[in-house]
Design an enzyme around this catalytic site. Structure first.
Site, PDB file in Angstrom:
ATOM      1  N   GLY A   1      40.954  37.287  43.599  1.00  0.00           N
ATOM      2  CA  GLY A   1      40.628  36.616  42.349  1.00  0.00           C
ATOM      3  C   GLY A   1      39.195  36.975  42.024  1.00  0.00           C
ATOM      4  N   GLU A   2      38.429  35.999  41.655  1.00  0.00           N
ATOM      5  CA  GLU A   2      37.013  36.239  41.348  1.00  0.00           C
ATOM      6  C   GLU A   2      36.183  35.411  42.321  1.00  0.00           C
ATOM      7  OE1 GLU A   2      35.608  38.541  39.386  1.00  0.00           O
ATOM      8  OE2 GLU A   2      33.895  37.713  40.446  1.00  0.00           O
ATOM      9  N   SER A   3      35.546  36.107  43.248  1.00  0.00           N
ATOM     10  CA  SER A   3      34.882  35.383  44.344  1.00  0.00           C
ATOM     11  C   SER A   3      33.734  34.496  43.861  1.00  0.00           C
ATOM     12  CB  SER A   3      34.376  36.364  45.398  1.00  0.00           C
ATOM     13  OG  SER A   3      33.434  37.248  44.841  1.00  0.00           O
TER      14      SER A   3
ATOM     15  N   CYS B   1      40.892  40.560  49.548  1.00  0.00           N
ATOM     16  CA  CYS B   1      40.031  40.957  48.428  1.00  0.00           C
ATOM     17  C   CYS B   1      38.933  39.920  48.186  1.00  0.00           C
ATOM     18  CB  CYS B   1      40.893  41.239  47.204  1.00  0.00           C
ATOM     19  SG  CYS B   1      40.066  42.328  46.033  1.00  0.00           S
TER      20      CYS B   1
ATOM     21  N   ARG C   1      30.674  43.805  46.775  1.00  0.00           N
ATOM     22  CA  ARG C   1      31.633  43.528  45.691  1.00  0.00           C
ATOM     23  C   ARG C   1      31.806  44.762  44.799  1.00  0.00           C
ATOM     24  NH1 ARG C   1      29.881  39.723  41.932  1.00  0.00           N
ATOM     25  NH2 ARG C   1      32.024  39.548  41.234  1.00  0.00           N
TER      26      ARG C   1
ATOM     27  N   ILE D   1      42.381  46.361  43.878  1.00  0.00           N
ATOM     28  CA  ILE D   1      42.032  45.952  42.514  1.00  0.00           C
ATOM     29  C   ILE D   1      40.587  45.462  42.503  1.00  0.00           C
ATOM     30  CG2 ILE D   1      42.602  44.430  40.585  1.00  0.00           C
ATOM     31  CD1 ILE D   1      45.429  44.132  41.855  1.00  0.00           C
ATOM     32  N   ARG D   2      39.728  46.242  41.880  1.00  0.00           N
ATOM     33  CA  ARG D   2      38.280  45.917  41.883  1.00  0.00           C
ATOM     34  C   ARG D   2      37.873  45.449  43.282  1.00  0.00           C
ATOM     35  NH1 ARG D   2      36.706  41.774  38.458  1.00  0.00           N
ATOM     36  NH2 ARG D   2      34.632  42.643  38.562  1.00  0.00           N
TER      37      ARG D   2
ATOM     38  N   HIS E   1      45.362  44.016  48.428  1.00  0.00           N
ATOM     39  CA  HIS E   1      46.217  42.861  48.113  1.00  0.00           C
ATOM     40  C   HIS E   1      47.603  42.985  48.761  1.00  0.00           C
ATOM     41  CE1 HIS E   1      43.967  40.826  44.773  1.00  0.00           C
ATOM     42  NE2 HIS E   1      43.335  41.982  44.786  1.00  0.00           N
TER      43      HIS E   1
ATOM     44  N   GLU F   1      49.774  40.822  49.142  1.00  0.00           N
ATOM     45  CA  GLU F   1      50.751  39.972  48.438  1.00  0.00           C
ATOM     46  C   GLU F   1      51.348  40.681  47.227  1.00  0.00           C
ATOM     47  OE1 GLU F   1      47.597  39.852  48.111  1.00  0.00           O
ATOM     48  OE2 GLU F   1      47.030  39.230  46.091  1.00  0.00           O
TER      49      GLU F   1
HETATM   50  N1  GLN Z   1      35.929  41.894  42.237  1.00  0.00           N
HETATM   51  C1  GLN Z   1      36.379  40.608  42.674  1.00  0.00           C
HETATM   52  C2  GLN Z   1      35.256  39.752  43.227  1.00  0.00           C
HETATM   53  O1  GLN Z   1      34.180  40.187  43.371  1.00  0.00           O
HETATM   54  C3  GLN Z   1      37.469  40.729  43.712  1.00  0.00           C
HETATM   55  C4  GLN Z   1      38.671  41.408  43.111  1.00  0.00           C
HETATM   56  C5  GLN Z   1      39.979  40.916  43.628  1.00  0.00           C
HETATM   57  O2  GLN Z   1      40.079  39.927  44.355  1.00  0.00           O
HETATM   58  N2  GLN Z   1      41.014  41.582  43.202  1.00  0.00           N
HETATM   59  O3  GLN Z   1      35.448  38.631  43.500  1.00  0.00           O
END
Ligand code: GLN
Length: 190
Positions: free
Chosen positions: A46-48, A78, A107, A136-137, A172, A174
């Site tokens: 997600g977005e940490s 992630c 990150r 993913i990112r 990921h 999942e």
């Molecule tokens: N870029 C996100 C972060 O810094 C992590 C990306 C992800 O969980 N898919 O939190």
């Protein structure tokens, strides 16, 4: 056995679906009370920065830190890896990681051009062929402590690792359509 999925933000439903497919009792963790009922915890992607903030507002940060210090098995994927790391590079200044695994994570380490990609991974802990790595990112693991075991690499860099009962992946599992990694993590809990 009941497995918690940190459900503050991000891909928690997908982890829950994997647990459902494996026939494992799952609980979505949003409060300290939910955490009390979990024998292990998955921290999703997600977005940490957001999840880190929500750990504070939900009151989960302190009890989660105590549970991890007491040996709660955890799997961070992630953003979940970023939350469990000892150190975060390129994080927000107020982003304090839980320091449950002795590694530093950078990150968004793959930059904009290749910020999402898939790659087959040779995972040492798994049999049955490569595991589909969905990035993913993704963060990168930039340094590792001596007690961290690397379980898979991509381009020579660690992407799956564990320190005792705490597992982390930069990808990921999942979203892979492959249950083996969750199954392997859960295998040691029973
Ligand atoms: N870029 C996100 C972060 O810094 C992590 C990306 C992800 O969980 N898919 O939190």
């Amino acid at each position: 056995m009941k497995v918690g999925v940190l459900a503050l933000q991000g891909a928690f439903r997908e982890h829950r679906e994997v647990l459902d497919a494996l026939g494992v009792d799952a609980v979505e963790v949003r409060t300290p009370e939910h955490l009390g009922g979990a024998d292990a915890l998955i921290l999703p992607g997600g977005e940490s920065t957001t999840v880190s903030r929500l750990l504070d507002t939900s009151g989960l940060r302190a009890p989660l830190a105590v549970a991890l210090a007491d040996g709660l098995p955890a799997f961070g994927t992630c953003a979940g890896l970023i939350l469990l790391a000892r150190e975060v590079l390129d994080g927000r200044p107020d982003q304090v990681p839980l320091a449950a695994v002795d590694l530093a994570a950078r990150r968004n380490a793959y930059g904009r051009q290749v910020d999402s990609f898939e790659a087959p991974l040779a995972v040492r802990a798994l049999s049955g062929g490569p595991f589909p790595g969905v990035f993913i990112r993704a963060p990168a693991i930039v340094s590792l402590g001596p007690h961290v075991e690397v379980l898979a690499e991509h381009d020579g860099e660690p992407v799956l690792a564990r320190e005792g009962a705490v597992w982390v992946s930069t990808f990921h599992p999942e979203l892979a359509g492959d249950l083996r990694l969750h199954e392997r993590f859960l295998q040691e809990l029973t």
